[in-house]
Design a protein around this motif. Structure first.
Motif, short mmCIF file in Angstrom:
data_model
loop_
_atom_site.label_atom_id
_atom_site.label_comp_id
_atom_site.label_asym_id
_atom_site.label_seq_id
_atom_site.Cartn_x
_atom_site.Cartn_y
_atom_site.Cartn_z
N ASP A 8 28.47 47.41 51.24
CA ASP A 8 27.58 47.13 52.37
C ASP A 8 27.30 48.35 53.23
OD1 ASP A 8 27.40 44.44 51.64
OD2 ASP A 8 29.15 43.90 52.85
N GLN A 9 27.88 49.49 52.91
CA GLN A 9 27.71 50.69 53.72
C GLN A 9 26.40 51.40 53.41
OE1 GLN A 9 30.02 51.45 56.20
NE2 GLN A 9 30.75 49.44 55.54
N ALA A 10 25.98 52.24 54.33
CA ALA A 10 24.75 53.02 54.17
C ALA A 10 24.92 54.11 53.12
CB ALA A 10 24.34 53.63 55.50
N ASP A 11 23.81 54.53 52.55
CA ASP A 11 23.80 55.63 51.59
C ASP A 11 24.44 56.87 52.22
OD1 ASP A 11 23.14 56.76 49.14
OD2 ASP A 11 21.12 57.33 49.78
N HIS A 12 25.23 57.59 51.46
CA HIS A 12 25.90 58.83 51.85
C HIS A 12 27.08 58.63 52.80
CE1 HIS A 12 22.94 61.10 49.66
NE2 HIS A 12 21.98 60.46 50.31
N THR A 13 27.53 57.40 53.00
CA THR A 13 28.70 57.14 53.84
C THR A 13 29.94 57.65 53.13
OG1 THR A 13 27.68 55.17 54.78
CG2 THR A 13 30.07 55.34 54.95
N ARG A 14 30.76 58.42 53.84
CA ARG A 14 32.05 58.87 53.28
C ARG A 14 33.04 57.73 53.42
NH1 ARG A 14 32.88 63.98 51.70
NH2 ARG A 14 35.10 63.70 52.03
N MET A 15 33.88 57.57 52.39
CA MET A 15 34.82 56.46 52.42
C MET A 15 36.03 56.73 51.54
SD MET A 15 32.70 53.70 50.20
CE MET A 15 31.45 53.74 51.44
N ARG A 16 37.02 55.89 51.72
CA ARG A 16 38.24 55.89 50.90
C ARG A 16 38.45 54.47 50.42
NH1 ARG A 16 43.62 58.53 53.07
NH2 ARG A 16 42.56 60.31 52.17
N VAL A 17 38.60 54.32 49.11
CA VAL A 17 38.85 53.00 48.51
C VAL A 17 40.00 53.13 47.51
CG1 VAL A 17 36.52 52.09 48.82
CG2 VAL A 17 37.06 53.35 46.77
N GLY A 18 40.69 52.04 47.30
CA GLY A 18 41.80 52.05 46.36
C GLY A 18 41.73 50.87 45.42
N GLY A 19 42.29 51.05 44.23
CA GLY A 19 42.32 49.97 43.25
C GLY A 19 42.64 50.51 41.87
N LEU A 20 42.20 49.80 40.86
CA LEU A 20 42.43 50.17 39.47
C LEU A 20 41.19 50.88 38.93
CD1 LEU A 20 43.88 46.77 38.22
CD2 LEU A 20 45.14 48.76 39.05
N ALA A 21 41.37 52.07 38.38
CA ALA A 21 40.26 52.79 37.74
C ALA A 21 40.14 52.26 36.32
CB ALA A 21 40.53 54.28 37.75
N LYS A 22 38.97 51.71 35.99
CA LYS A 22 38.75 51.07 34.70
C LYS A 22 37.52 51.65 34.02
CE LYS A 22 40.81 47.46 34.16
NZ LYS A 22 41.99 47.20 33.39
N TYR A 23 37.43 51.43 32.71
CA TYR A 23 36.24 51.73 31.91
C TYR A 23 35.80 53.20 32.01
CZ TYR A 23 36.37 46.76 32.87
OH TYR A 23 36.79 45.46 33.06
#
Length: 103
Positions: A8-23
């Motif tokens: 839901d964030q705007a284009d070019h928003t810097r962020m940190r997310v965590g989870g499982l890297a897949k595919y």
């Protein structure tokens, strides 16, 4: 930030997310760019690793049970991609919905 909130964030928003890297894949036609998805309990988000970032962090992304990724959001039509700048092993506490409940 959760993957659902990141979408839901705007284009070019810097962020940190965590989870499982897949595919994860590096198609020959992508000129060294690695692609994948980050999966966590709220949603999935597309991942894009430039060749230098992939070279720096591919071992972490491939070997860690969960990762914490820093980058910026890129929107293109209906697609939402995280262009990854940094990756590290996720070592934080497990969220409330994943904790074992006492009897």
């Amino acid at each position: 930030m959760t993957a659902a909130a990141a979408r839901d964030q705007a284009d070019h928003t810097r962020m940190r997310v965590g989870g499982l890297a897949k595919y994860l894949q590096r198609p020959p036609t992508a000129h060294g760019v690695a692609l994948g998805a980050l999966k966590e309990e709220t949603a999935m988000i597309n991942l894009v690793f430039s060749p230098p970032v992939w070279e720096s962090y591919h071992r972490t992304v491939l070997q860690a049970p969960a990762v914490l990724l820093d980058g910026h959001l890129e929107r293109s039509y209906e697609a939402v991609n995280l262009l990854v700048h940094h990756a590290q092993i996720f070592t934080g506490p497990i969220g409330p919905s994943h904790r074992r409940r006492g009897r």
